[in-house]
Design an enzyme around this catalytic site. Structure first.
Site, PDB file in Angstrom:
ATOM      1  N   ARG A 196      -0.804  90.392  27.787  1.00 56.52           N
ATOM      2  CA  ARG A 196      -0.305  91.732  26.917  1.00 56.52           C
ATOM      3  C   ARG A 196       1.000  91.872  27.187  1.00 56.52           C
ATOM      4  O   ARG A 196       1.702  92.744  26.664  1.00 56.52           O
ATOM      5  CB  ARG A 196      -1.245  92.751  27.312  1.00 56.52           C
ATOM      6  CG  ARG A 196      -1.197  93.270  28.629  1.00 56.52           C
ATOM      7  CD  ARG A 196      -1.894  94.341  28.849  1.00 56.52           C
ATOM      8  NE  ARG A 196      -2.139  94.968  30.369  1.00 56.52           N
ATOM      9  CZ  ARG A 196      -2.525  96.249  30.753  1.00 56.52           C
ATOM     10  NH1 ARG A 196      -2.611  97.060  29.880  1.00 56.52           N
ATOM     11  NH2 ARG A 196      -2.496  96.382  32.084  1.00 56.52           N
ATOM     12  N   HIS A 251      -8.230  95.617  23.119  1.00 57.33           N
ATOM     13  CA  HIS A 251      -8.208  96.975  23.630  1.00 57.33           C
ATOM     14  C   HIS A 251      -7.915  97.970  22.797  1.00 57.33           C
ATOM     15  O   HIS A 251      -6.762  98.743  23.062  1.00 57.33           O
ATOM     16  CB  HIS A 251      -7.405  97.004  25.050  1.00 57.33           C
ATOM     17  CG  HIS A 251      -7.685  98.181  25.756  1.00 57.33           C
ATOM     18  ND1 HIS A 251      -7.799  99.290  25.766  1.00 57.33           N
ATOM     19  CD2 HIS A 251      -8.113  97.949  27.182  1.00 57.33           C
ATOM     20  CE1 HIS A 251      -8.004  99.793  26.823  1.00 57.33           C
ATOM     21  NE2 HIS A 251      -8.203  99.006  27.840  1.00 57.33           N
ATOM     22  N   ASP A 256     -16.051 105.046  30.946  1.00 49.64           N
ATOM     23  CA  ASP A 256     -15.758 103.533  30.932  1.00 49.64           C
ATOM     24  C   ASP A 256     -16.857 102.872  30.940  1.00 49.64           C
ATOM     25  O   ASP A 256     -17.395 102.492  32.028  1.00 49.64           O
ATOM     26  CB  ASP A 256     -14.800 103.594  32.271  1.00 49.64           C
ATOM     27  CG  ASP A 256     -13.951 102.035  32.330  1.00 49.64           C
ATOM     28  OD1 ASP A 256     -14.339 101.257  31.428  1.00 49.64           O
ATOM     29  OD2 ASP A 256     -13.507 102.050  33.276  1.00 49.64           O
ATOM     30  N   GLU A 280     -13.463  98.525  22.184  1.00 54.77           N
ATOM     31  CA  GLU A 280     -13.028  97.420  22.186  1.00 54.77           C
ATOM     32  C   GLU A 280     -14.029  96.244  21.818  1.00 54.77           C
ATOM     33  O   GLU A 280     -15.248  96.206  22.377  1.00 54.77           O
ATOM     34  CB  GLU A 280     -12.397  97.305  23.596  1.00 54.77           C
ATOM     35  CG  GLU A 280     -11.560  98.495  23.991  1.00 54.77           C
ATOM     36  CD  GLU A 280     -11.161  98.475  25.489  1.00 54.77           C
ATOM     37  OE1 GLU A 280     -11.004  97.335  26.107  1.00 54.77           O
ATOM     38  OE2 GLU A 280     -11.260  99.480  26.177  1.00 54.77           O
TER      39      GLU A 280
END
Length: 278
Positions: free
Chosen positions: A73, A146, A189, A247
């Site tokens: 990334r 993501h 999460d 995601e």
């Protein structure tokens, strides 16, 4: 390099660093969300858009690998395709083992590979990561797209389609099973074992976002909420209600294993539906 485009349906912005779709707007409303506090600096991850997490997710399967979410990334991907007309944009970047030598964390993945990240935006946005093993031995990796989605207010939104799915709750470190829709009341999460489509129902913006995946045995759902959002320097203190990450992923014990010469594609497709879900 920053690349901006406008079509009859809206606009998008992408960056060569990370092969990163950072914004997608349909009409006048963002679908892919990016933080106003993101730095857009060389070698720094961009907060928002669709970061490519590869070749590991978070701190990796061992729990102690850095940089977080891998080196892809922040790597300098090479643009190899650009096709633009009034209705659509197609972009593709490539990254090889030679391209990442010397990057932080690249020594932890000492394999020859060729990765291709393709973004296609028209009436929907499709992002695909294809990795080919160009080494002489098998290797494995984790991957995630993501995707940061814009919502009117996370406290009013819900995620539909994961009822009955098992998941690992990273906040309290417990294995759980989803009951009903996901509603947000605090930091979230979660890594779900689920490969089907999900919908983000957003009554504030009067729309539903449909997320369809392939090559993705996991679905990750994330919102930092108040405290974690405030602790991140590249995330505005008042931005947490405006986003949710859904995601496409292949992580943990569902990591990808590639034989020499083999390849795998992980993809996600985001489409805007109206309030009725059509």
């Amino acid at each position: 390099m920053r690349r901006a485009y406008r079509t009859t349906g809206g606009s998008l912005v992408a960056h060569d660093q990370g092969a990163h779709l950072t914004e997608w707007v349909v009409g006048d409303t963002a679908v892919i969300w990016a933080s106003q506090a993101s730095e857009y600096a060389e070698g720094r991850a961009i907060r928002g858009g669709v970061p490519v997490c590869w070749p590991w997710f978070a701190a990796g399967r061992s729990g102690d690998v850095s940089p977080a979410h891998g080196f892809a990334r922040v790597a300098p991907w090479r643009l190899v395709e650009e096709a633009v007309d009034q209705h659509s944009v197609v972009l593709a970047w490539e990254l090889t083992g030679q391209d990442v030598r010397g990057l932080d964390g690249s020594d932890l993945f000492p394999h020859e590979f060729r990765a291709r990240l393709q973004v296609q935006v028209a009436e929907a946005a499709t992002i695909s990561l294809t990795v080919r093993n160009e080494d002489r031995a098998p290797f494995s990796y984790e991957a995630a797209l993501h995707t940061y989605l814009h919502v009117g207010d996370i406290r009013e939104a819900r995620v539909v389609g994961l009822d009955g799915a098992d998941y690992y709750d990273k906040v309290d470190q417990q294995e759980r099973t989803q009951t009903g829709d996901i509603r947000f009341v605090g930091e979230t999460d979660r890594v779900y074992t689920a490969d089907g489509p999900v919908r983000v129902q957003d009554p504030v913006l009067e729309r539903t976002l449909l997320i369809e995946k392939s090559g993705s045995p996991n679905t990750v759902v994330w919102n930092p909420w108040v405290d974690k959002g405030a602790a991140m320097s590249d995330f505005g203190d008042d931005e947490w209600p405006l986003m949710v990450c859904v995601e496409a992923a292949s992580v943990g014990d569902r990591a990808v294993v590639l034989e020499p010469g083999a390849e795998h594609t992980l993809s996600t497709r985001v489409r805007v539906l109206d309030e009725s879900g059509s």
